[in-house]
Design a protein around this motif. Sequence first.
Motif, short mmCIF file in Angstrom:
data_model
loop_
_atom_site.label_atom_id
_atom_site.label_comp_id
_atom_site.label_asym_id
_atom_site.label_seq_id
_atom_site.Cartn_x
_atom_site.Cartn_y
_atom_site.Cartn_z
N ILE A 231 0.95 -1.24 0.19
CA ILE A 231 -0.07 0.02 -0.11
C ILE A 231 0.88 1.27 -0.05
O ILE A 231 0.71 2.13 -0.91
N MET A 235 1.03 3.86 -3.28
CA MET A 235 0.80 5.42 -3.00
C MET A 235 1.81 6.30 -3.63
O MET A 235 1.54 7.32 -4.25
N GLY A 362 -3.99 1.33 -2.40
CA GLY A 362 -2.96 2.34 -2.24
C GLY A 362 -3.19 3.73 -3.25
O GLY A 362 -3.26 4.82 -2.86
N SER A 381 2.65 7.29 4.10
CA SER A 381 3.29 6.02 3.74
C SER A 381 4.55 5.48 4.73
O SER A 381 4.53 4.47 5.13
#
Length: 415
Positions: A231, A235, A362, A381
């Motif tokens: 994820i 991102m 994400g 993140s």
Amino acid sequence: MPDCMQRKPLLTLFVTIFIDLLGFGIIIPILPVFAKKLAIDSGIPISPDVAVGWVAASFSLMQFVFAPLWGSVSDRIGRRPIILGSILATALGYLLLLFSDTLVLLLLARIVAGIGSANIAAAQAYIADITPPHERAKRMGLIGAAFGLGFVFGPPLGGALYHQGGMDAIAWFSAALCIINFILAWFSLPESLKTGSGKRAVFSNPLKGILRSFGTHITGELFAIFFLFVIAFSMMQTNASLLWTEKYGISEKANGGLFGYIGICSALVQGLLIGWFSKRIGEKKMLVWGILLMAVGLTGIPFPPQDWFYPLTGVFLLGIVVANGLMNPAINALVSVHTPAESQGTVLGALQSTGALARGIGPVLAGYLYSVDYHIPYISSGALMLLAFVLALRLLRGKLSDYVSLNHRDQGTGS
């Protein structure tokens, strides 16, 4: 099947997966900026940054849903028709980019391309059909090599194509590759499945294996770490080109070069350093150091001043690449060590499904956070990686076995 008869199908499968990932890589530096322009022009009632996240996520979400479906159908009707059909679907997805002058059509194009590119399970099954058990790991590595090469060459090629001819150039080039691949597969990919199964369910719920693995001690924690990691990485992957274009004035061609730098560094790190790290420090330390490096690299992406953009961004991206190279093999090895022999394929397949689901989540999350402030996706993140670090420390205090030390003990001191 004699070895000489296996080479053509293996080469064709390598080309098929390479083209899938090349097409994915080509559009990575272009899609966020292009999608945002369409979102702004369409006047949709949601933030354009959020719309970018959904467009970026659609490809991976389709892979998450359709990979087990294509695998199951290939058990029924054979590998060849599924692989050929998926190549044509991917070509259609790229051709739809020619008409993607609205956000809806762009979303449709990415959905169709994602459905077509969800052919990994069928390709893996084909390799298993024609390969004796003791050689399967080696030949399955062809898929990983195709992944890596697609990501090395895709982004810089995409930036150059867009610079020369816009999205139309990307669409025609990618679709042409798929058509060439289809012709190659038609003539050099015979059916590998001798007898199909009419009993197996057509659709295999991809969530079932994931939830079962999450509920297992040690393996569950490793799945959670992997989920958070993917994820966080996706991102950055989704929003980086948008950030670099809007905040630093970087062109699409330069964006492609930066993603190409990631791909080249990844190939070098995985080819030259990971084996050394594995022998020297073991998978447990690789996991911990990879998490910390990833946290620092991801958090730092939006903070370089304009004058120091390229050197500092290069350092942060290198940290992300090294972290990715440390974490991926460590997680796969540790999951494998803590999984019974009879469940290896199922559990490792569920791990890949977990990654596909995370790559769908994400970008959507990144789009929402970017619409609030461009720093937030990267800070978030880093926070996700710190959460993964806490999970890793809990595992280290428990009974997490090290892959290398286990192998060493099993093989004796002469290994």
